[in-house]
Design an enzyme around this catalytic site. Structure first.
Site, mmCIF file in Angstrom:
data_model
loop_
_atom_site.group_PDB
_atom_site.id
_atom_site.type_symbol
_atom_site.label_atom_id
_atom_site.label_comp_id
_atom_site.label_asym_id
_atom_site.label_seq_id
_atom_site.Cartn_x
_atom_site.Cartn_y
_atom_site.Cartn_z
ATOM 1 C CB CYS A 170 47.765 53.300 47.405
ATOM 2 S SG CYS A 170 47.660 53.671 45.615
ATOM 3 N N GLY B 75 56.928 53.144 38.294
ATOM 4 C CA GLY B 75 58.298 53.945 38.429
ATOM 5 C C GLY B 75 58.771 53.926 40.026
ATOM 6 C CB VAL C 47 59.716 62.832 35.975
ATOM 7 C CG1 VAL C 47 60.236 62.757 37.372
ATOM 8 C CG2 VAL C 47 61.117 62.901 34.939
ATOM 9 C CG ASP C 48 60.157 59.260 39.591
ATOM 10 O OD1 ASP C 48 60.995 59.673 39.317
ATOM 11 O OD2 ASP C 48 59.656 59.301 40.688
ATOM 12 C CB CYS D 227 48.812 56.994 47.523
ATOM 13 S SG CYS D 227 48.903 56.100 46.050
ATOM 14 N N GLY E 92 51.999 51.476 34.715
ATOM 15 C CA GLY E 92 51.103 52.537 35.265
ATOM 16 C C GLY E 92 51.828 53.917 34.766
ATOM 17 C CG LEU E 93 52.662 57.090 31.469
ATOM 18 C CD1 LEU E 93 54.060 56.733 31.656
ATOM 19 C CD2 LEU E 93 52.175 57.000 29.961
ATOM 20 C CB SER E 94 51.829 58.472 37.516
ATOM 21 O OG SER E 94 52.863 59.163 37.430
ATOM 22 N N GLY E 95 51.934 60.256 34.773
ATOM 23 C CA GLY E 95 51.877 61.733 34.452
ATOM 24 C C GLY E 95 53.108 62.281 35.159
#
Length: 439
Positions: free
Chosen positions: A147, A171, A59-60, A247, A54-57
């Protein structure tokens, strides 16, 4: 050997060698030929395994994706859209379109396929509508826990599996281990190594099935190291601020956000004297008194005096200071209780007002959740655990009592701001064992 077979063998050897080179940062002190055999075996086991992150945008998740690539996984990036409405949003926050654009930049940098999935309908139904319902009842839900339980590790995980994923990564700052017990694999959810960022509490409602497919690549490192890795790899998120607020909704003015469904309604603010509550709390810690010890005190209008008005009891929560706008006191006022049926909020003066503190809490059987199902308590059983009732709160020593109607939790020391609708989570050392919604 046929030429085709030879070429395939050479490609496999080259792939293996490249993956070993990629793992150089994890063993900088050793030449590749001297990597530990178990380390190499684990790497080869990961080769070919597909992970959807899950790439959120942020840094983690960006660094988590980088580490997965370094470990030899076949990684796909999936960005989820969970909220479109900007009602109540505080200006200056990034939109999901901004986040998606940066996430795609990270995926391109790390040479990962990038996809977007819209889960906003499920998010509204399973998280936001639940929030509104809880607030209308005078309870204070935790949308981040919801969430993770309802979206990230349920609906989103199902979407990931459509890509043929062996694992789903996030992350989060937490860790996972496993062991065999009577021929069955037991998964353990552990706190992250970074005590300041540990997010295991937010995952307190996960189950064994969800954990079996979860990966937490940054759980073993701290936030400064994550930032350092991002900078060294020149990731677009290296200097990006962490997200705040609800969230996937972001930072909002909560009363404005809630007024989408909850109407403002003028009511009385009643101040309860500290002396009144001090007398009511002189109760011995015995099973006969569990209900007095573990439930919020049922304030009545005649327990104090009216000192002002508010715009709706459902907009306030125990321990709240902001938004009262009432002067004339030496110390700040805090909410010590709410009554949504009468539309009254009760307040007390000072941080040490007895109404802010309680020795215990109660969780109904229907709201009890065991991550470690094998450790579920039996009727009449008593067990000591470390408990927290909110994110980043230090763990507090407590005793759990499993009674016929549910679990009573009595703390060694009184706790401030125990709030109905929030989650209590109990730990054994670093392992999160179970949780439940505070009644």
């Amino acid at each position: 050997m046929k030429q085709g077979d030879c070429n395939r063998k050479q490609r496999r050897c080259k792939t293996k060698k490249n993956h070993l080179k990629n793992l150089r940062p994890l063993h900088p002190e050793l030449p590749i030929s001297e990597f530990p055999p178990t380390f190499v075996a684990q790497l080869l086991d990961k080769m070919g395994k597909k992970v959807v992150i899950g790439l959120s945008g942020g840094v983690d998740s960006s660094v988590a994706a980088y580490l997965l690539k370094q470990q030899g996984y076949d990684v796909i990036a999936l960005f989820m859209v969970n909220w479109h409405d900007r009602t109540g949003a505080i200006t200056g926050g990034c939109t999901w379109e901004d986040d998606a654009m940066i996430a795609e930049m990270v995926a391109k940098k790390l040479d990962m396929p990038f996809h977007i999935v819209d889960l906003s309908k499920d998010y509204k139904t399973r998280v936001v509508d639940y929030m509104f319902d809880e607030y209308s009842k005078g309870r204070t839900p935790n949308p981040d826990v919801l969430c993770n339980r309802e979206i990230k590790f349920d609906i989103f995980m199902d979407e990931c599996l459509k890509f043929g994923a062996d694992y789903v990564a996030t992350g989060h700052y937490c860790q996972k281990t496993e062991f065999e017990q009577e021929g069955k694999t037991i998964y353990q959810l552990l706190a992250g190594e970074d005590n300041n960022k540990d997010q295991s509490y937010f995952l307190c409602q996960l189950n064994q099935s969800q954990l079996s497919k979860a990966l937490f690549p940054i759980g073993h490192i701290d936030k400064p190291e994550v930032r350092k890795i991002a900078a060294e790899q020149d990731l677009p998120t290296a200097a990006r601020k962490d997200s705040q607020g609800i969230c996937f909704v972001g930072k909002v003015d909560l009363p404005t956000f809630l007024q989408q469904q909850l109407e403002p309604k003028t009511g009385n603010v009643i101040e309860v004297p500290a002396e009144f509550m001090a007398k009511k709390k002189s109760v011995e810690k015995t099973p006969d008194n569990f209900k007095k010890l573990c439930f919020a005190y049922p304030y009545k209008p005649w327990n104090g005096k009216v000192i002002g008005e508010h715009r709706g009891a459902h907009f306030y929560t125990v321990g709240q200071r902001k938004g009262l706008n009432i002067g004339g006191h030496d110390e700040p006022l805090f909410v010590v209780g709410t009554d949504v049926s009468r539309n009254i909020i009760y307040v007390g003066e000072g941080t040490e007002h007895p109404g802010l503190y309680r020795p215990g809490l109660f969780i109904t059987n229907e709201e009890i959740h065991w991550i470690r199902e094998d450790l579920k308590m039996e009727l009449g059983e008593t067990r000591d655990y470390d408990v927290r009732i909110r994110y980043r709160q230090p763990l507090e020593k407590a005793t759990l009592y499993q009674q016929e109607e549910g679990i009573y939790i009595l703390f060694e020391n009184e706790q401030r701001g125990i709030t109905a609708g929030q989650f209590a989570a109990w730990y054994n050392g670093k392992e999160l064992i179970g949780s439940g919604v505070i009644s």
